[in-house]
Write a protein that holds these residues in place. Sequence first.
Motif, short mmCIF file in Angstrom:
data_model
loop_
_atom_site.label_atom_id
_atom_site.label_comp_id
_atom_site.label_asym_id
_atom_site.label_seq_id
_atom_site.Cartn_x
_atom_site.Cartn_y
_atom_site.Cartn_z
N ILE A 75 55.76 27.71 38.96
CA ILE A 75 54.99 28.96 39.00
C ILE A 75 53.53 28.67 39.32
CG2 ILE A 75 56.46 30.31 37.49
CD1 ILE A 75 54.50 29.58 35.23
N SER A 77 50.01 29.22 38.36
CA SER A 77 49.21 29.67 37.21
C SER A 77 48.00 30.50 37.64
CB SER A 77 48.76 28.46 36.41
OG SER A 77 48.07 28.84 35.26
N SER A 78 47.44 30.17 38.80
CA SER A 78 46.22 30.87 39.19
C SER A 78 46.50 32.27 39.71
CB SER A 78 45.48 30.06 40.25
OG SER A 78 46.28 29.96 41.39
N LEU A 79 47.76 32.59 39.96
CA LEU A 79 48.10 33.93 40.45
C LEU A 79 48.84 34.73 39.38
CD1 LEU A 79 49.16 33.37 44.16
CD2 LEU A 79 47.00 34.24 43.26
N GLY A 80 48.53 34.47 38.15
CA GLY A 80 49.16 35.22 37.08
C GLY A 80 50.55 34.73 36.73
N GLY A 81 50.97 33.62 37.33
CA GLY A 81 52.27 33.05 36.99
C GLY A 81 53.42 33.52 37.86
N VAL A 82 53.13 33.90 39.12
CA VAL A 82 54.23 34.27 40.01
C VAL A 82 54.96 32.99 40.45
CG1 VAL A 82 53.32 36.42 40.93
CG2 VAL A 82 52.70 34.28 42.02
N GLN A 101 55.68 33.62 34.97
CA GLN A 101 54.90 33.30 33.77
C GLN A 101 55.42 32.14 32.95
OE1 GLN A 101 54.10 37.23 31.79
NE2 GLN A 101 52.03 36.55 32.23
N ALA B 288 49.07 40.74 34.15
CA ALA B 288 49.40 39.49 34.82
C ALA B 288 50.14 39.73 36.14
CB ALA B 288 50.25 38.62 33.90
N VAL B 291 47.92 40.23 39.20
CA VAL B 291 46.97 39.21 39.63
C VAL B 291 47.22 38.79 41.08
CG1 VAL B 291 46.17 36.86 39.23
CG2 VAL B 291 46.58 38.36 37.30
N ALA B 292 48.50 38.58 41.41
CA ALA B 292 48.82 38.12 42.77
C ALA B 292 48.49 39.19 43.81
CB ALA B 292 50.30 37.76 42.85
N GLN B 295 44.49 39.45 45.49
CA GLN B 295 43.92 38.27 46.11
C GLN B 295 43.42 38.50 47.53
OE1 GLN B 295 43.42 35.57 44.23
NE2 GLN B 295 44.39 36.63 42.54
N ASP B 343 50.19 30.20 30.64
CA ASP B 343 51.00 30.88 31.66
C ASP B 343 51.66 32.12 31.08
OD1 ASP B 343 50.31 29.07 33.56
OD2 ASP B 343 52.10 27.83 33.35
N GLY B 346 49.46 35.02 31.46
CA GLY B 346 49.04 35.40 32.80
C GLY B 346 48.35 34.29 33.58
N GLY B 347 48.41 33.08 33.08
CA GLY B 347 47.91 31.95 33.85
C GLY B 347 46.40 31.81 33.82
N SER B 348 45.90 30.92 34.68
CA SER B 348 44.49 30.55 34.63
C SER B 348 43.56 31.70 34.98
CB SER B 348 44.23 29.38 35.57
OG SER B 348 44.66 29.71 36.87
N ALA B 349 44.11 32.73 35.64
CA ALA B 349 43.25 33.88 35.96
C ALA B 349 42.94 34.71 34.73
CB ALA B 349 43.93 34.75 37.02
#
Lengths: 319, 564
Positions: A75, A77-82, A101, B288, B291-292, B295, B343, B346-349
């Motif tokens: 996944i 991580s920088s895109l919200g876990g897609v 996630q 989360a 987020v994608a 971008q 994660d 929602g990950g690093s964002a």
Amino acid sequence: MTTTPTLLEVEEVGTPVAAGGSPASARRILRIVTRDKGALACVLFLAIVVLMAVAAPLITKLSGWGPYAFDSAAIDSSLGGVPRGALGGISGEHWFGVEPQNGRDLFARIVYGARVSITISLSATVLTGVLGVVLGMLAGFYRGWVDQVISRVMDFLMAFPALIFMIAILSSLPAGNRPVLLVVVISAFGWPYLARVIRGQTMTLAGREFVEAARASGAKDLQVVFREILPNLRGSIVVMTTLAIPGYIGTEAGLSFLGVGVSPPTASWGQMISSSVSWYSVDPMFFAIPGAFLFLTVLSLTVLGDKIRTAIDQGEAAS
Amino acid sequence: MKRTSMLVGMVASAALALTACGGNGNGATGDSAGPGSKAVQGGTVQVLANAAFSHLDPARGFDGGVNNFYRLIYRTLTTQGAAPGAEGTKIVPDLATDTGKASDGGKTWTFTLKDGLFFETGAPITSADVKWGVSRAWDPEVGIGSPYAKQLIDAPASYQGPYKSGDLPTITTPDAKTIVFKLKKPFADFGSVVAQNTFTPVPKGQGEGNQLDGKPIASGPYKVSEFKPGAALKLVRNDKWDKKTDAVRSANPDGFQWTFGLDPATIDERMIAGQGTDGDAIAGSVAAASVARIQTPQLKQRTMTGINGCTTYMGLNTTKKPFDNVKVRQAINLAVNKQTVRDAVGGSALADIATSIQPPSVAGRVDYDPYPSPDHKGDVEAARKLLTEAGFEAGFPLTLDIRAQPKMQAMAVAIQQALEPLKITVKINTIDTATYYEVIGTTSQQHDAAITGWCPDWPSGATFLPPLFDGRNITPKGNSNLAQLNDPGVNAKITEISELTDVQAANTAYGELDKQIMALAPVVPLLYEKVLMLVGSNIGGAYLHDGYSGGIDLVSVGLQNAGK
């Protein structure tokens, strides 16, 4: 989701019928089903699902990922876990892609989710079958106050807003053993649909000559019920329970979707669909895969149940 | 107290999207210069939100979202600055002419009010009104917000607020412009305390019961013109407010319009689309799953991100076996895979990995990692070694209390997975959202561990470490020391720091105390969560304020084009 899938069938189930012919009808049903391409496809798909459920640990050993193992590498991580990669991360490593996630393997979760669906729906079917047949026969055979009591309980349960009550009950009960709770709650509201049909048929059967003959020859109540009446109800029981299974699968998925089903991290199709809702636009496969499995399983069972009913009806008409 | 704020904040801020209905900003199209560009006077800023404000009464509400909102309608003796970064958390005078004069060794504090201060009614704001507002904090029904006034100001033990007990003798008003507070013991940072909501003036004799929750009496640049609880809130200019008396609030738009009760996913969709008045809208942190989607360069230009100033952590109940063993607690600290926990939200964002108790926005905080592991993925081997030393190599069960909320569940499952190789079986105990804090704050009902968060009430260790780790503050109900840590060394150090008169030195000492506490490993710091906000294309002057859980500073935001 509905808890009353079997309601529709009630009127249609054939009139009670002459005894005997069951081995022959089993063979005949098998013959009819194997000849019908649609039914065969359903049987095949169900066989796969059952196989998945039974052999889940073996299958996931083969695919390499367990249902609970996280895969951070799959996944972003920088895109919200897609999931990384096209189609929700479908790859040689993750056959159906991964969950957003956390990177859990969707294939493994589908396989283990099949276990939950099948176990819960089958257990609920067995429990409602036993309750429905026993109480239905009691009411139909003894009539009088027994019938009054049982029938009023059935009316009460059938008039009850079952889904709302299930949600309320399941969310207020302590976490405990969720699958058992689900089976009990689903069955508590499911048995009257079977019991009502059984009661009606028992009433007709109880007045038939062969029952009177049995009584005349000194048979006790218990013998009459189990030797004379029960065998004649077989057709109805088979049809109604087959048609009940998809209903229960749907109910389990629905309750899980609403957050009162099995508790995480246990995999369940309904829960997967529920968590996929917010991801529909970035990861549609996360929704499509468990959705397709749930849909096909319910469809297959319904079609198959329908075919069996037709086969039994034809047999009855012929005999 | 502020704990609630933080976790509600997670939900609420995810939801606090600006609503874009009503209003008039159809001119909000075209290329925008980004959220940071200058705001002009006029127009209506829309706010789309999921959860409504807890309270409009300043003595009652106490969380990052509502504190930010209060600055639009209320003023306090001092307040936080209005600028990004550390400038924003600096305490500056508001109603008062300075940040207070201490005497009697820091036990008595004197503030003088500015000239030209008025309520929305036109009545002048006097020191008696400030005193009335502060003394409301002792009222058992009203004073449920910020606890600091009650904790620090000396008052008769039986005092129950001005409605029941009358005048509070320990706050004196020698004249209409001067107010003097007598404290229980010296407190060096009292200038920050009077920025709390409880130091809002309320006209003498007013505000009993639910009065202010329905109809606030404004002292700030806006007043409430329409309020439908749970649905909408409209602010218009308070013409009795004089900009010359206020160096903090730029108060650009003519009004604000909140719409509550919107689904978080709906808010994200509307903010991404930015149609019509949604161009004039601000909102809370995106989910989360969105987020994608944000971008693209166009949308990126409209996003802002920053930490929310809180720490999300897992408290380990040191009164339960085997968590009374420091090696077990350290092993858990080593083993937790913070990557997967991050994660899960929602990950690093949406989050940074936490290593110390205090978040980066706290003054004097030291950046260190007492339980390091490669990429924060957990060091199972080191943890196993510690467990073997402690005699628990065969594992043990752990019951983890969490809120019934998908994000919390995802974090719990990540922790469950990380501890599995140590044969620690984590049983996740989901507790209803409404009663969660009550349950985990009741020592008899608390289990082995719980996931929660804490935000500083102002960015100093004084509002972070003592409430969470002072063993003398453990109470059977409403307990915030979840670890129930009662360590003589830590307690002594807390007393020692509280006696320091130099705020700077105290903050530095809290940074060291953080290390001392983490050596005992009573908690596992998990994340410093971030906010990721998408604002409308016509929004200007927006920045994330460190003091308000990373929310957009409402007193500075405005529209780039106020065209009607």
